[in-house]
Design a protein around this motif. Structure first.
Motif, PDB file in Angstrom:
ATOM      1  N   GLY A 130       0.810  -1.236   0.000  1.00 53.76           N
ATOM      2  CA  GLY A 130       0.000   0.000   0.000  1.00 53.76           C
ATOM      3  C   GLY A 130       0.829   1.265   0.000  1.00 53.76           C
ATOM      4  N   GLN A 131       2.187   1.127  -0.023  1.00 56.91           N
ATOM      5  CA  GLN A 131       3.068   2.297   0.137  1.00 56.91           C
ATOM      6  C   GLN A 131       2.521   3.135   1.291  1.00 56.91           C
ATOM      7  N   MET A 132       2.544   4.443   1.170  1.00 50.27           N
ATOM      8  CA  MET A 132       1.976   5.277   2.234  1.00 50.27           C
ATOM      9  C   MET A 132       0.576   5.749   1.819  1.00 50.27           C
ATOM     10  N   GLY A 144       1.712  16.563  -3.871  1.00 50.73           N
ATOM     11  CA  GLY A 144       1.573  16.194  -2.457  1.00 50.73           C
ATOM     12  C   GLY A 144       2.882  16.236  -1.699  1.00 50.73           C
ATOM     13  N   ILE A 145       3.975  15.929  -2.388  1.00 49.82           N
ATOM     14  CA  ILE A 145       5.262  15.888  -1.711  1.00 49.82           C
ATOM     15  C   ILE A 145       6.032  17.179  -1.946  1.00 49.82           C
ATOM     16  N   LEU A 146       5.523  18.003  -2.859  1.00 48.90           N
ATOM     17  CA  LEU A 146       6.325  19.142  -3.319  1.00 48.90           C
ATOM     18  C   LEU A 146       6.779  20.054  -2.174  1.00 48.90           C
ATOM     19  N   GLY A 176      15.507   9.762 -10.424  1.00 45.85           N
ATOM     20  CA  GLY A 176      14.163   9.275 -10.184  1.00 45.85           C
ATOM     21  C   GLY A 176      13.147  10.398 -10.342  1.00 45.85           C
ATOM     22  N   LEU A 177      12.372  10.334 -11.441  1.00 41.59           N
ATOM     23  CA  LEU A 177      11.327  11.340 -11.675  1.00 41.59           C
ATOM     24  C   LEU A 177       9.946  10.677 -11.665  1.00 41.59           C
ATOM     25  N   GLY A 178       9.739   9.807 -10.667  1.00 43.75           N
ATOM     26  CA  GLY A 178       8.447   9.141 -10.529  1.00 43.75           C
ATOM     27  C   GLY A 178       7.459  10.030  -9.799  1.00 43.75           C
ATOM     28  N   GLY A 179       6.444   9.362  -9.195  1.00 37.88           N
ATOM     29  CA  GLY A 179       5.352  10.080  -8.555  1.00 37.88           C
ATOM     30  C   GLY A 179       5.829  11.078  -7.519  1.00 37.88           C
ATOM     31  N   MET A 180       6.763  10.662  -6.685  1.00 42.91           N
ATOM     32  CA  MET A 180       7.280  11.546  -5.637  1.00 42.91           C
ATOM     33  C   MET A 180       8.552  12.255  -6.085  1.00 42.91           C
ATOM     34  N   GLY A 181       9.466  11.481  -6.667  1.00 44.07           N
ATOM     35  CA  GLY A 181      10.749  12.034  -7.089  1.00 44.07           C
ATOM     36  C   GLY A 181      10.575  13.152  -8.109  1.00 44.07           C
ATOM     37  N   GLU A 199      17.018   9.889 -15.043  1.00 47.69           N
ATOM     38  CA  GLU A 199      15.808   9.049 -15.055  1.00 47.69           C
ATOM     39  C   GLU A 199      15.931   8.093 -16.244  1.00 47.69           C
ATOM     40  N   VAL A 200      15.671   6.795 -15.994  1.00 49.98           N
ATOM     41  CA  VAL A 200      15.803   5.817 -17.084  1.00 49.98           C
ATOM     42  C   VAL A 200      14.593   5.763 -18.001  1.00 49.98           C
ATOM     43  N   ASP A 201      13.450   6.198 -17.474  1.00 47.87           N
ATOM     44  CA  ASP A 201      12.208   5.996 -18.229  1.00 47.87           C
ATOM     45  C   ASP A 201      11.789   7.311 -18.897  1.00 47.87           C
ATOM     46  N   GLN A 266      16.025   9.752  -5.595  1.00 48.48           N
ATOM     47  CA  GLN A 266      14.686   9.241  -5.317  1.00 48.48           C
ATOM     48  C   GLN A 266      14.260   8.222  -6.361  1.00 48.48           C
ATOM     49  N   THR A 267      15.170   7.316  -6.722  1.00 44.43           N
ATOM     50  CA  THR A 267      14.732   6.139  -7.476  1.00 44.43           C
ATOM     51  C   THR A 267      14.018   5.220  -6.483  1.00 44.43           C
ATOM     52  N   SER A 268      13.214   4.274  -6.971  1.00 47.09           N
ATOM     53  CA  SER A 268      12.513   3.386  -6.042  1.00 47.09           C
ATOM     54  C   SER A 268      13.433   2.248  -5.588  1.00 47.09           C
ATOM     55  N   ALA A 269      14.528   2.637  -4.930  1.00 48.87           N
ATOM     56  CA  ALA A 269      15.528   1.648  -4.501  1.00 48.87           C
ATOM     57  C   ALA A 269      15.018   0.761  -3.373  1.00 48.87           C
ATOM     58  N   HIS A 270      13.905   1.165  -2.727  1.00 48.01           N
ATOM     59  CA  HIS A 270      13.384   0.329  -1.632  1.00 48.01           C
ATOM     60  C   HIS A 270      12.948  -1.037  -2.148  1.00 48.01           C
TER      61      HIS A 270
HETATM   62  P1  NAD Z   1       8.177   5.741  -8.560  1.00 47.83           P
HETATM   63  O1  NAD Z   1       8.299   4.260  -8.539  1.00 47.83           O
HETATM   64  O2  NAD Z   1       6.930   6.395  -9.027  1.00 47.83           O
HETATM   65  O3  NAD Z   1       9.390   6.359  -9.401  1.00 47.83           O
HETATM   66  C1  NAD Z   1      10.708   5.910  -9.294  1.00 47.83           C
HETATM   67  C2  NAD Z   1      11.439   6.389 -10.555  1.00 47.83           C
HETATM   68  O4  NAD Z   1      12.816   6.004 -10.489  1.00 47.83           O
HETATM   69  C3  NAD Z   1      10.873   5.787 -11.836  1.00 47.83           C
HETATM   70  O5  NAD Z   1      10.549   6.820 -12.700  1.00 47.83           O
HETATM   71  C4  NAD Z   1      12.000   4.902 -12.352  1.00 47.83           C
HETATM   72  O6  NAD Z   1      12.032   4.834 -13.752  1.00 47.83           O
HETATM   73  C5  NAD Z   1      13.216   5.607 -11.797  1.00 47.83           C
HETATM   74  N1  NAD Z   1      14.387   4.725 -11.646  1.00 47.83           N
HETATM   75  C6  NAD Z   1      14.440   3.504 -11.048  1.00 47.83           C
HETATM   76  N2  NAD Z   1      15.693   3.026 -11.051  1.00 47.83           N
HETATM   77  C7  NAD Z   1      16.460   3.970 -11.644  1.00 47.83           C
HETATM   78  C8  NAD Z   1      17.848   4.078 -11.902  1.00 47.83           C
HETATM   79  N3  NAD Z   1      18.699   3.120 -11.535  1.00 47.83           N
HETATM   80  N4  NAD Z   1      18.302   5.209 -12.521  1.00 47.83           N
HETATM   81  C9  NAD Z   1      17.452   6.212 -12.887  1.00 47.83           C
HETATM   82  N5  NAD Z   1      16.123   6.145 -12.680  1.00 47.83           N
HETATM   83  C10 NAD Z   1      15.629   5.049 -12.040  1.00 47.83           C
HETATM   84  O7  NAD Z   1       8.536   6.184  -7.066  1.00 47.83           O
HETATM   85  P2  NAD Z   1       8.322   7.594  -6.316  1.00 47.83           P
HETATM   86  O8  NAD Z   1       6.915   7.672  -5.855  1.00 47.83           O
HETATM   87  O9  NAD Z   1       8.886   8.689  -7.134  1.00 47.83           O
HETATM   88  O10 NAD Z   1       9.232   7.348  -5.029  1.00 47.83           O
HETATM   89  C11 NAD Z   1      10.637   7.223  -5.180  1.00 47.83           C
HETATM   90  C12 NAD Z   1      11.287   6.704  -3.924  1.00 47.83           C
HETATM   91  O11 NAD Z   1      11.194   7.655  -2.893  1.00 47.83           O
HETATM   92  C13 NAD Z   1      10.635   5.443  -3.377  1.00 47.83           C
HETATM   93  O12 NAD Z   1      11.611   4.606  -2.813  1.00 47.83           O
HETATM   94  C14 NAD Z   1       9.727   5.957  -2.325  1.00 47.83           C
HETATM   95  O13 NAD Z   1       9.422   4.977  -1.363  1.00 47.83           O
HETATM   96  C15 NAD Z   1      10.541   7.095  -1.766  1.00 47.83           C
HETATM   97  N6  NAD Z   1       9.714   8.147  -1.200  1.00 47.83           N
HETATM   98  C16 NAD Z   1      10.303   9.155  -0.570  1.00 47.83           C
HETATM   99  C17 NAD Z   1       9.541  10.174  -0.022  1.00 47.83           C
HETATM  100  C18 NAD Z   1      10.152  11.300   0.679  1.00 47.83           C
HETATM  101  O14 NAD Z   1       9.501  12.193   1.151  1.00 47.83           O
HETATM  102  N7  NAD Z   1      11.428  11.360   0.760  1.00 47.83           N
HETATM  103  C19 NAD Z   1       8.174  10.166  -0.124  1.00 47.83           C
HETATM  104  C20 NAD Z   1       7.607   9.145  -0.813  1.00 47.83           C
HETATM  105  C21 NAD Z   1       8.373   8.162  -1.369  1.00 47.83           C
END
Ligand code: NAD
Length: 569
Positions: A130-132, A144-146, A176-181, A199-201, A266-270
């Motif tokens: 469920g993430q957060m 939301g995180i901005l 990492g330019l995903g939902g949060m990053g 960002e790879v994608d 902020q890649t999804s390294a978790h």
């Molecule tokens: P997401 O999965 O939506 O996006 C992650 C992005 O990282 C993707 O776009 C993916 O293509 C990219 N990516 C993955 N591996 C990569 C690599 N090796 N090189 C370059 N790009 C790569 O995740 P998200 O919602 O953006 O969250 C990112 C991370 O931050 C997660 O681990 C999340 O749990 C954590 N997080 C942090 C906070 C905070 O406040 N610090 C808040 C929420 C989430």
């Protein structure tokens, strides 16, 4: 998860307006927020029920999504629906002041609390990540995180370069330019700085550019460095995405002897299997490898992560102010690649480095969404927050920046960090604001109810030893009683939705955290709930940090008259 639901295709986001499908606004708010989480404008991969953060989902399967909606439509004003890892499992008569929905996501018993068991259970259809805010229906998109990212970077700038105006003239490198990053480039430019984000994608890069979060893109490392350098020298705000794997990109910076002022990630390294991308593969190739040979994918992914963290350490050694941004990349490398990188924790996490003093005062990311769907309602709340707290210059700047630069995604929403601090009547900052919104709804100045919620990343709602509770003064990092007490207290105070999750941000087994929603429909009942919830919830942040021995929290408790038994133990 099955084939996307026909209802979801029809909704394409939250229903809006003042007509409701459910018996009351509390149930309707849950239905709208669930659909808002899965709005294609809001979620990263809505057709897979994935909202953000690797595989953070809003419902376990499309059948479960349909069933949740059916339950919410039938749910009476004196009933409570139970949702277990994204699937509705029970409905009981409780009472009007009780929560309408209780949610538990991804929780496992300690000994089994790891990705391996989680993935086995997930494959059997028994659990969901469920993430957060994904599984608690409180995600509002990258906006939301901005502010959290903006505040963190502002504080990093203040600590490192107290004489500069924010991050002006500095370069921040991240990935990492995903939902949060995806919030990072805009948070840097709002602080007048320059950001390079790997960002790879490509689709994610394009999405951030289309929505105004990032300014430019390139495939070329030299081009990125040159443009960033020029902008920093001119003192201009600028952001550029580089289409590259983060590990390769950082090694490229080292080869070119380019050292940014700030470095994070902020890649999804978790999640090494479904979140992080290994070097040497395109996204499409990596997706095929994951499907065909998940074990090899994991190994490749962890190898890349080790190189990534090593490059961060090397850049830190050369002068970059380096911190982890809450994705557990240090923990992953420590657990699986400590032979190659013996001390990944040589750079700090962002909470002990920049955020903890705010938590001590019960400050955290308060967010609200206009259920009407009308942006004018949020603009009215913007005015209200400024009217209520005219002395807060920082808040004014944030609201003005947000109005100017943040595009709404899905339901119009806003975030701002508010804390416990009480006025002369003993009303907390958060309650003062919520009560004012409730009045505006009652007076018809806001056209429909507003739901107030928050990130799980808050002052008293998380145990996460690699993030929110890293390096606590009394060593209580891994004590998880606090979030459980927080969820119980939220129920006692009468929040309308309460959730408890495992594994958000940093991965399964690494955190426990909670969230709440209160629906402000202009009623006396809503005022009563708001007053209680927005006192007890930030109050948990104050007592948690006072208990751990933080002077700022002890002072806040004294100032605001928060009872802390055994304070002088
Ligand atoms: P997401 O999965 O939506 O996006 C992650 C992005 O990282 C993707 O776009 C993916 O293509 C990219 N990516 C993955 N591996 C990569 C690599 N090796 N090189 C370059 N790009 C790569 O995740 P998200 O919602 O953006 O969250 C990112 C991370 O931050 C997660 O681990 C999340 O749990 C954590 N997080 C942090 C906070 C905070 O406040 N610090 C808040 C929420 C989430």
């Amino acid at each position: 998860v099955g084939e996307p639901s026909a209802q979801w295709r029809e909704y394409r986001g939250a229903p809006t307006g003042t007509d409701i499908e459910c018996e009351g606004w509390r149930q309707e708010a849950a239905l709208r927020m669930l659909n808002n989480n899965l709005d294609p404008e809001v979620a990263e991969k809505p057709e897979e029920l994935v909202v953000y953060g690797g595989t953070g989902r809003a419902a376990r399967s499309w059948d479960a999504y349909d069933a949740i909606l059916a339950e919410l439509r039938e749910l009476r004003d004196d009933e409570t629906l139970l949702v277990q890892s994204g699937k509705p499992v029970g409905r009981f008569t409780t009472h009007e002041r009780a929560p309408r929905v209780l949610i538990a996501n991804s929780n496992l018993v300690g000994k089994w609390d790891d990705w391996e068991h989680f993935h086995e259970l997930e494959a059997e259809g028994l659990i969901m990540y469920g993430q957060m805010t994904a599984g608690s229906w409180a995600y509002i998109g990258t906006q939301g995180i901005l502010q959290g990212t903006y505040e963190t970077l502002a504080e990093a700038g203040r600590q490192q370069f107290p004489d500069r105006n924010g991050l002006r003239g500095t370069v921040t490198v991240t990935a990492g330019l995903g939902g949060m990053g995806g919030a990072q480039p805009l948070a840097v430019t709002m602080n007048h700085g320059v950001c390079i984000a790997a960002e790879v994608d490509e689709r994610r890069i394009d999405r951030r550019i289309e929505t105004g979060y990032c300014m430019a893109r390139t495939d070329d490392v030299d081009d990125a460095i040159e443009r960033a350098r020029e902008a920093a020298e001119a003192g201009e705000a600028f952001s550029i995405a580089v289409h590259a794997n983060a590990a390769d990109f950082l090694e490229g910076l080292l080869q070119r002897e380019f050292v940014p002022e700030f470095l994070t990630d902020q890649t999804s390294a978790h999640d090494e299997l479904e979140g992080y991308y290994p070097s040497g593969f395109t996204v499409a190739e990596a997706d095929v490898l994951r499907a065909n040979d998940p074990e090899r994918y994991r190994e490749e992914s962890l190898d890349t992560m080790a190189r990534h963290v090593q490059a961060m350490l090397d850049l830190q050694e050369r002068g970059a102010t380096t911190f982890e941004y809450g994705n557990n990349i240090r923990g992953q490398v420590q657990e699986y690649r400590s032979d190659e990188v013996p001390d990944p924790f040589a750079f700090p996490g962002f909470v002990p480095a920049y955020i903890r003093p705010l938590f001590c005062e019960g400050k955290g990311p308060f967010r609200w969404a206009a259920l009407s769907g009308d942006p004018a309602d949020i603009h009215r709340t913007d005015e209200a927050v400024l009217e209520l707290f005219p002395e807060k210059d920082h808040l004014r700047r944030w609201i003005e920046l947000a109005r100017e630069q943040v595009q709404f995604q899905g339901l119009p929403s806003r975030v701002c960090w508010l804390g416990y601090a009480t006025d002369e009547d003993g009303t907390t900052e958060r309650a003062t604001f919520a009560l004012r919104i409730n009045e505006l709804v009652a007076e018809g100045e806001i056209s429909a109810p507003v739901v107030v919620t928050r990130d799980h990343l808050d002052a008293g709602s998380v145990a996460s030893p690699h993030r929110e509770t890293e390096a606590m003064r009394d060593g209580s990092d891994a004590v998880a009683d606090w979030p459980i007490l927080n969820a119980l207290l939220n129920c006692a105070a009468g929040a309308d939705i309460v959730s408890v999750h495992d594994g958000g941000g940093v991965g399964i087994g690494n955190s426990l955290h909670t969230n709440n929603h209160v629906v402000l429909d202009g009623s006396e009942l809503a005022a009563e709930k708001a007053r209680r919830v927005f006192t007890t919830d930030p109050g948990m942040g104050v007592i948690r940090h006072a208990d751990a021995g933080y002077e700022e929290a002890i002072e806040e408790a004294e100032r605001s008259d928060v009872a802390v038994p055994m304070r002088d133990r």
